[in-house]
Scaffold this motif. Structure first.
Motif, PDB file in Angstrom:
ATOM      1  N   ILE A 123       7.531   2.518 -14.004  1.00  0.00           N
ATOM      2  CA  ILE A 123       7.593   2.853 -15.435  1.00  0.00           C
ATOM      3  C   ILE A 123       8.939   2.405 -15.988  1.00  0.00           C
ATOM      4  N   ASN A 124       8.944   1.505 -16.971  1.00  0.00           N
ATOM      5  CA  ASN A 124      10.221   1.033 -17.516  1.00  0.00           C
ATOM      6  C   ASN A 124      10.768   2.009 -18.555  1.00  0.00           C
ATOM      7  N   LYS A 125      11.880   1.642 -19.171  1.00  0.00           N
ATOM      8  CA  LYS A 125      12.556   2.567 -20.091  1.00  0.00           C
ATOM      9  C   LYS A 125      11.753   2.815 -21.362  1.00  0.00           C
ATOM     10  N   ASN A 126      10.786   1.942 -21.627  1.00  0.00           N
ATOM     11  CA  ASN A 126       9.908   2.142 -22.792  1.00  0.00           C
ATOM     12  C   ASN A 126       8.626   2.872 -22.421  1.00  0.00           C
ATOM     13  N   GLN A 127       8.591   3.366 -21.167  1.00  0.00           N
ATOM     14  CA  GLN A 127       7.440   4.091 -20.638  1.00  0.00           C
ATOM     15  C   GLN A 127       6.215   3.198 -20.452  1.00  0.00           C
ATOM     16  N   ASP A 128       6.465   1.880 -20.332  1.00  0.00           N
ATOM     17  CA  ASP A 128       5.383   0.946 -20.035  1.00  0.00           C
ATOM     18  C   ASP A 128       5.234   0.792 -18.522  1.00  0.00           C
ATOM     19  N   THR A 129       4.013   0.514 -18.074  1.00  0.00           N
ATOM     20  CA  THR A 129       3.765   0.258 -16.652  1.00  0.00           C
ATOM     21  C   THR A 129       3.952  -1.231 -16.386  1.00  0.00           C
ATOM     22  N   VAL A 130       4.865  -1.552 -15.470  1.00  0.00           N
ATOM     23  CA  VAL A 130       5.248  -2.954 -15.218  1.00  0.00           C
ATOM     24  C   VAL A 130       5.152  -3.248 -13.722  1.00  0.00           C
ATOM     25  N   ALA A 131       4.619  -4.429 -13.387  1.00  0.00           N
ATOM     26  CA  ALA A 131       4.542  -4.848 -11.980  1.00  0.00           C
ATOM     27  C   ALA A 131       5.933  -5.188 -11.452  1.00  0.00           C
ATOM     28  N   CYS A 132       6.230  -4.747 -10.239  1.00  0.00           N
ATOM     29  CA  CYS A 132       7.520  -5.045  -9.615  1.00  0.00           C
ATOM     30  C   CYS A 132       7.639  -6.537  -9.297  1.00  0.00           C
ATOM     31  N   GLU A 133       8.868  -7.011  -9.347  1.00  0.00           N
ATOM     32  CA  GLU A 133       9.190  -8.345  -8.818  1.00  0.00           C
ATOM     33  C   GLU A 133       9.592  -8.167  -7.357  1.00  0.00           C
ATOM     34  N   SER A 147       0.836  -1.199   0.000  1.00  0.00           N
ATOM     35  CA  SER A 147       0.000   0.000   0.000  1.00  0.00           C
ATOM     36  C   SER A 147       0.874   1.253   0.000  1.00  0.00           C
ATOM     37  N   VAL A 148       2.032   1.180   0.652  1.00  0.00           N
ATOM     38  CA  VAL A 148       2.982   2.294   0.628  1.00  0.00           C
ATOM     39  C   VAL A 148       3.610   2.423  -0.752  1.00  0.00           C
ATOM     40  N   MET A 149       4.104   1.300  -1.280  1.00  0.00           N
ATOM     41  CA  MET A 149       4.862   1.343  -2.525  1.00  0.00           C
ATOM     42  C   MET A 149       3.994   1.642  -3.739  1.00  0.00           C
ATOM     43  N   SER A 150       2.708   1.302  -3.686  1.00  0.00           N
ATOM     44  CA  SER A 150       1.832   1.611  -4.827  1.00  0.00           C
ATOM     45  C   SER A 150       1.755   3.114  -5.043  1.00  0.00           C
ATOM     46  N   GLN A 151       1.862   3.896  -3.977  1.00  0.00           N
ATOM     47  CA  GLN A 151       1.882   5.358  -4.086  1.00  0.00           C
ATOM     48  C   GLN A 151       3.293   5.874  -4.370  1.00  0.00           C
ATOM     49  N   TYR A 152       4.262   5.267  -3.698  1.00  0.00           N
ATOM     50  CA  TYR A 152       5.655   5.721  -3.770  1.00  0.00           C
ATOM     51  C   TYR A 152       6.214   5.583  -5.185  1.00  0.00           C
ATOM     52  N   LEU A 153       5.955   4.424  -5.815  1.00  0.00           N
ATOM     53  CA  LEU A 153       6.571   4.152  -7.110  1.00  0.00           C
ATOM     54  C   LEU A 153       5.946   4.948  -8.246  1.00  0.00           C
ATOM     55  N   LYS A 154       4.779   5.519  -8.016  1.00  0.00           N
ATOM     56  CA  LYS A 154       4.184   6.363  -9.054  1.00  0.00           C
ATOM     57  C   LYS A 154       5.043   7.587  -9.337  1.00  0.00           C
ATOM     58  N   GLN A 155       5.891   7.934  -8.390  1.00  0.00           N
ATOM     59  CA  GLN A 155       6.769   9.084  -8.558  1.00  0.00           C
ATOM     60  C   GLN A 155       8.146   8.677  -9.099  1.00  0.00           C
ATOM     61  N   LEU A 156       8.361   7.345  -9.293  1.00  0.00           N
ATOM     62  CA  LEU A 156       9.690   6.851  -9.645  1.00  0.00           C
ATOM     63  C   LEU A 156       9.638   6.039 -10.941  1.00  0.00           C
ATOM     64  N   SER A 157      10.834   5.714 -11.444  1.00  0.00           N
ATOM     65  CA  SER A 157      10.933   4.886 -12.646  1.00  0.00           C
ATOM     66  C   SER A 157      11.903   3.738 -12.387  1.00  0.00           C
ATOM     67  N   HIS A 182      15.258   3.889 -10.363  1.00  0.00           N
ATOM     68  CA  HIS A 182      15.288   3.989  -8.902  1.00  0.00           C
ATOM     69  C   HIS A 182      15.251   2.618  -8.223  1.00  0.00           C
ATOM     70  N   LEU A 183      15.053   1.570  -8.997  1.00  0.00           N
ATOM     71  CA  LEU A 183      15.019   0.221  -8.432  1.00  0.00           C
ATOM     72  C   LEU A 183      16.401  -0.427  -8.535  1.00  0.00           C
ATOM     73  N   PRO A 184      16.768  -1.328  -7.622  1.00  0.00           N
ATOM     74  CA  PRO A 184      15.926  -1.942  -6.587  1.00  0.00           C
ATOM     75  C   PRO A 184      15.743  -1.040  -5.366  1.00  0.00           C
ATOM     76  N   ILE A 185      14.664  -1.304  -4.647  1.00  0.00           N
ATOM     77  CA  ILE A 185      14.401  -0.667  -3.354  1.00  0.00           C
ATOM     78  C   ILE A 185      14.245  -1.771  -2.322  1.00  0.00           C
ATOM     79  N   ARG A 186      14.902  -1.588  -1.170  1.00  0.00           N
ATOM     80  CA  ARG A 186      14.891  -2.607  -0.108  1.00  0.00           C
ATOM     81  C   ARG A 186      14.530  -1.939   1.213  1.00  0.00           C
ATOM     82  N   LEU A 187      13.375  -2.269   1.747  1.00  0.00           N
ATOM     83  CA  LEU A 187      12.835  -1.629   2.945  1.00  0.00           C
ATOM     84  C   LEU A 187      12.615  -2.666   4.033  1.00  0.00           C
ATOM     85  N   TYR A 188      12.989  -2.321   5.262  1.00  0.00           N
ATOM     86  CA  TYR A 188      12.839  -3.297   6.341  1.00  0.00           C
ATOM     87  C   TYR A 188      12.423  -2.615   7.635  1.00  0.00           C
ATOM     88  N   GLN A 189      11.961  -3.433   8.571  1.00  0.00           N
ATOM     89  CA  GLN A 189      11.590  -2.958   9.897  1.00  0.00           C
ATOM     90  C   GLN A 189      11.865  -4.062  10.918  1.00  0.00           C
TER      91      GLN A 189
END
Length: 441
Positions: A287-297, A126-136, A139-146
């Motif tokens: 958003i990948n380099k072709n400007q396509d919307t792609v689901a993260c792995e 739920s955090v990343m669905s908003q966060y990644l809209k501002q990124l391409s 900016h990946l990979p992103i690694r978040l922990y708690q």
């Protein structure tokens, strides 16, 4: 301010009648770690499957958290804090509100349904669905922990911190551009876990396992061998491969059965390569380099912080005394002063404080020294308590301090206790050498 046993271990001295009744009922366990943590007052029962952590054990937990934080930096992990309450609507999106069943602890606030999160895949998405809209993709990979408290509706909690309803866990969530990058991240995290356990000096078995209610395409578990372990692992002595046997038998393993051995273990960590299972359902796209919307792995990874401590104690302790990994001992050194009114006390009034300051001002022992100030008790009684608690080093200021060449009685808690008599000027160098040897053993 100097650390004192009388303030840090009050519950080991008896406690109230109510506390003793709770401890007695919780102590009926085959688990050494549970019995000894209760006996020493490092944990206090709250109710079935839930415990209060007292100051010395919390020190151990914080040491493990700091060690994990240090290793997370090696993989560019960033620390965050996710809410413990998960709204039902997002858990319904993944179908896990139903699949978790009774293990999901739920509550209702102002007419809305929530769970006390046992895991945080929905929350991080739920955090990343908003966060990644501002990124391409750049900016990946992103690694978040708690590192946070988790909750599970355990039907039959037992064995203290090994099987409970409230526990401390470190969880890491990773986001990559494609399967190959996600697999590389997965291997990096597995290597990091190996390094953490190597720093602890604890042998672990990495076993292939099913993905269960977490889901995904691949997972591995990290286990510590123990007679009270609930997991059964098939271990190949030839290839050193291992498998969790919950969904298979020894005969089904893809190796020569001649070399397979079944081992009882405690699971202390789990890694999952999730693929796009959650990212597609919860709109975690980039958003990948072709400007396509792609689901993260994605990948998710967990270390049972409170369980690791209990499992280490289970593996290392005797029935009658705690034994800690050096890195996790609440205190590395306990100083036992002379008994009140004794000749030794009258002749060495300042030595204990001077010794404390000397060790405290040494990098390896800063904030890791405690004085057993219960000087109404004999040295022998306090030495037995020090053995029970399992300090790596106990220093007795006793009769040998009155010799022509004053010496300290230094007790090292290794596989077998060993006592040496060391002069005061030599004690720091002696301990550095001994503890470094032990930590690299």
């Amino acid at each position: 301010m100097r650390q004192l046993v009388s303030k840090c271990f009050p519950l080991s001295l008896g406690g109230t009648h109510l506390q003793q009744n709770l401890i007695s009922s919780a102590r009926a366990s085959e688990s050494k770690s549970s019995n000894l943590l209760l006996q020493t007052g490092l944990i206090s029962p709250s109710c079935a499957g839930m415990f209060h952590f007292l100051p010395p054990l919390l020190r151990s937990i914080k040491k493990l958290e700091a060690l994990i934080d240090k290793h997370m930096l090696d993989i560019d992990g960033q620390k965050l804090q996710l809410s413990s309450l998960g709204p039902k609507w997002i858990w319904d999106k993944t179908g896990r509100w139903a699949t978790f069943g009774d293990e999901l602890l739920t509550t209702q606030v102002s007419g809305s349904h929530y769970c006390l999160s046992p895991t945080h895949e929905e929350a991080i998405c739920s955090v990343m669905s908003q966060y990644l809209k501002q990124l391409s993709h750049v900016h990946l990979p992103i690694r978040l922990y708690q590192t946070t408290t988790k909750y599970r509706g355990e039907a039959k909690p037992h064995s203290g911190l090994l099987r409970c309803r409230e526990f401390i866990m470190n969880d890491l969530y990773t986001f990559d551009v494609d399967e190959q990058s996600a697999a590389t991240t997965y291997q990096s995290v597995c290597n990091m876990y190996d390094n953490i356990f190597r720093d602890l000096g604890v042998a672990v078995i990495k076993a292939s396992a099913g993905t269960g209610v977490i889901g995904g395409v691949m997972s591995h578990e990290y286990h510590i061998k123990s007679d009270v372990g609930e997991d059964k692992v098939g271990f190949c002595e030839k290839s050193h491969q291992a498998w969790n046997l919950s969904n298979m038998t020894l005969d089904e393993l893809p190796v020569d059965p001649e070399y397979i051995k079944e081992i009882k273990c405690i699971e202390v960590g789990h890694t999952f390569l999730l693929g796009s299972h959650y990212s597609k359902k919860l709109d975690v796209h980039y958003i990948n380099k072709n400007q396509d919307t792609v689901a993260c792995e994605m990948g998710c990874y967990g270390l049972g912080v409170s369980r690791i401590i209990a499992a280490c104690l289970e593996a290392m302790s005797s029935e009658n005394a705690l034994r800690w990994p050096l890195a996790l001992a609440p205190y590395k050194v306990c100083i036992i002063p002379p008994k009140s009114g004794s000749r030794e006390e009258s002749m060495n009034t300042d030595l204990v404080n001077e010794l404390y300051d000397l060790l405290h001002n040494t990098t390896e022992f800063t904030d890791d020294v405690i004085i057993d100030d219960r000087t109404n008790r004999t040295i022998g009684w306090r030495a037995k308590h020090a053995n029970l608690v399992g300090y790596p080093v106990t220093i007795v200021v006793g009769k040998t301090i009155m010799d022509t060449e004053p010496k300290l009685e230094v007790i090292l808690q290794k596989e077998k206790d060993s006592t040496n008599y060391i002069s005061v000027p030599d004690v720091v160098d002696y301990l550095k050498k001994q503890l470094c040897f032990r930590s690299n053993k």
